[in-house]
Motif scaffolding. Structure first.
Motif, PDB file in Angstrom:
ATOM      1  N   VAL A 121      40.661  45.567  43.054  1.00 40.22           N
ATOM      2  CA  VAL A 121      39.575  45.977  42.159  1.00 40.22           C
ATOM      3  C   VAL A 121      39.243  47.433  42.471  1.00 40.22           C
ATOM      4  CG1 VAL A 121      37.242  45.474  41.378  1.00 40.22           C
ATOM      5  CG2 VAL A 121      38.743  43.603  42.096  1.00 40.22           C
ATOM      6  N   ASN A 122      39.706  48.311  41.604  1.00 37.63           N
ATOM      7  CA  ASN A 122      39.662  49.744  41.866  1.00 37.63           C
ATOM      8  C   ASN A 122      38.400  50.423  41.355  1.00 37.63           C
ATOM      9  OD1 ASN A 122      41.039  48.937  39.363  1.00 37.63           O
ATOM     10  ND2 ASN A 122      40.959  51.124  38.897  1.00 37.63           N
ATOM     11  N   GLY A 123      37.506  49.669  40.728  1.00 39.45           N
ATOM     12  CA  GLY A 123      36.271  50.248  40.203  1.00 39.45           C
ATOM     13  C   GLY A 123      35.405  49.142  39.640  1.00 39.45           C
ATOM     14  N   ALA A 124      34.602  49.468  38.655  1.00 37.87           N
ATOM     15  CA  ALA A 124      33.684  48.484  38.090  1.00 37.87           C
ATOM     16  C   ALA A 124      34.439  47.311  37.481  1.00 37.87           C
ATOM     17  CB  ALA A 124      32.801  49.143  37.030  1.00 37.87           C
ATOM     18  N   GLY A 125      33.934  46.108  37.760  1.00 33.08           N
ATOM     19  CA  GLY A 125      34.447  44.892  37.150  1.00 33.08           C
ATOM     20  C   GLY A 125      33.289  44.174  36.479  1.00 33.08           C
ATOM     21  N   CYS A 165      41.681  34.269  41.442  1.00 36.67           N
ATOM     22  CA  CYS A 165      42.661  34.944  42.294  1.00 36.67           C
ATOM     23  C   CYS A 165      42.624  34.351  43.694  1.00 36.67           C
ATOM     24  CB  CYS A 165      42.363  36.438  42.360  1.00 36.67           C
ATOM     25  SG  CYS A 165      42.564  37.289  40.775  1.00 36.67           S
ATOM     26  N   ASP A 166      43.766  34.352  44.346  1.00 36.43           N
ATOM     27  CA  ASP A 166      43.855  33.809  45.692  1.00 36.43           C
ATOM     28  C   ASP A 166      43.342  34.790  46.732  1.00 36.43           C
ATOM     29  OD1 ASP A 166      45.305  31.257  45.043  1.00 36.43           O
ATOM     30  OD2 ASP A 166      46.731  32.699  44.234  1.00 36.43           O
ATOM     31  N   LEU A 167      43.536  36.073  46.497  1.00 36.15           N
ATOM     32  CA  LEU A 167      43.066  37.105  47.413  1.00 36.15           C
ATOM     33  C   LEU A 167      42.593  38.302  46.596  1.00 36.15           C
ATOM     34  CD1 LEU A 167      45.950  36.856  50.019  1.00 36.15           C
ATOM     35  CD2 LEU A 167      43.529  36.430  50.526  1.00 36.15           C
ATOM     36  N   VAL A 168      41.463  38.874  47.002  1.00 40.44           N
ATOM     37  CA  VAL A 168      40.868  40.006  46.292  1.00 40.44           C
ATOM     38  C   VAL A 168      40.528  41.094  47.290  1.00 40.44           C
ATOM     39  CG1 VAL A 168      38.926  40.784  44.874  1.00 40.44           C
ATOM     40  CG2 VAL A 168      39.902  38.489  44.512  1.00 40.44           C
ATOM     41  N   LEU A 169      40.971  42.301  47.008  1.00 40.95           N
ATOM     42  CA  LEU A 169      40.571  43.484  47.754  1.00 40.95           C
ATOM     43  C   LEU A 169      39.822  44.410  46.809  1.00 40.95           C
ATOM     44  CD1 LEU A 169      42.842  42.309  49.609  1.00 40.95           C
ATOM     45  CD2 LEU A 169      43.401  44.660  50.222  1.00 40.95           C
TER      46      LEU A 169
END
Length: 255
Positions: free
Chosen positions: A108-112, A123-127
């Motif tokens: 997640v590179n910015g606003a979500g 998702c299984d893994l989130v950064l």
């Protein structure tokens, strides 16, 4: 597989899918819904892909559903008109997300916003980038939660934190998302994608049959509950959109 609204790159058995509607903060219109759903289905069938990583182009992950398309849908519901195929892209994407059999990650590179938050629970893994923020704007717009978030967010974040996010529509910082269990960790923005790919590469190096079995075993206990939650949300969403003010509430978010 790459389209005008979605970019794809393969590296070390990891397929990175990048939402690419920079003129609309990577918001999901019908074309992007269908492109991501198709890309997930192709990745599921490709033995050369073990992990899929989702991210956004530029400084935004995704602004969620394209509000102009949502407002058009609200007007159709309020007037009693048939919506035709409108909104089918969202359903197609959700089916692809829920049924995706391989490890699914997000950087997640910015606003979500909206779907930019709710898809993370699939998702299984989130950064997250350290400056990323997440928002569930549903009550602000007068609509209902989506993407089984009414079930999955309490599962991931705990009921109190999920209620705060869904009922107030407050921004969630990257650190808060990690503390709540919605994400694994944060990274400096310029290191995010490579850090996510490195973790994805580590997973992708494992035998694919084992990854498939492990993903299935983790998800099977919740799959029926997720689909039932989406059905309840869709019914509530449709009912709320019949309100004559629904389109105005959605369009107010454009100001």
């Amino acid at each position: 597989m790459a389209t005008d609204v979605l970019r794809a790159e393969d590296r070390e058995r990891v397929r990175t899918l990048t939402f690419h509607r920079p003129e609309a903060a990577n918001a999901f219109n019908e074309a992007l819904y269908l492109a991501v759903a198709d890309a997930l289905e192709r990745a599921a069938d490709d033995d050369g892909v073990s992990v899929v990583l989702l991210t956004g182009s530029g400084r935004t992950f995704t602004a969620g559903t394209d509000l102009r398309e949502m407002a058009d849908l609200a007007r159709a519901h309020a007037s009693g008109e048939t919506a035709g195929d409108a909104g089918k892209g969202f359903t197609t994407l959700m089916d692809a997300l829920v049924g995706f059999p391989k490890p699914l990650m997000a950087a997640v590179n910015g606003a979500g916003v909206g779907l930019g938050l709710t898809m993370l629970a699939h998702c299984d893994l989130v950064l997250l980038a350290e400056d990323a923020r997440l928002l569930a704007p549903f009550t602000t717009m007068g609509v209902a939660p989506e993407a089984a978030s009414s079930y999955l967010l309490p599962q991931r974040m705990g009921r109190q934190r999920a209620a705060l996010a869904l009922l107030t529509g407050r921004w969630i910082t990257a650190d808060e998302a990690v503390a709540a269990g919605l994400a694994l960790r944060t990274c400096p923005p310029d290191a995010l994608l490579e850090a996510a790919h490195e973790l994805a590469r580590e997973i992708a190096a494992k035998p694919l049959p084992s990854l498939l079995a492990t993903k299935r075993l983790m998800g099977d206990a919740h799959r029926d509950a997720v689909r039932q939650a989406m059905e309840r949300e869709a019914a509530a969403f449709a009912e709320l959109l019949r309100n004559a003010a629904a389109a105005d509430n959605v369009l107010a978010r454009l100001d």
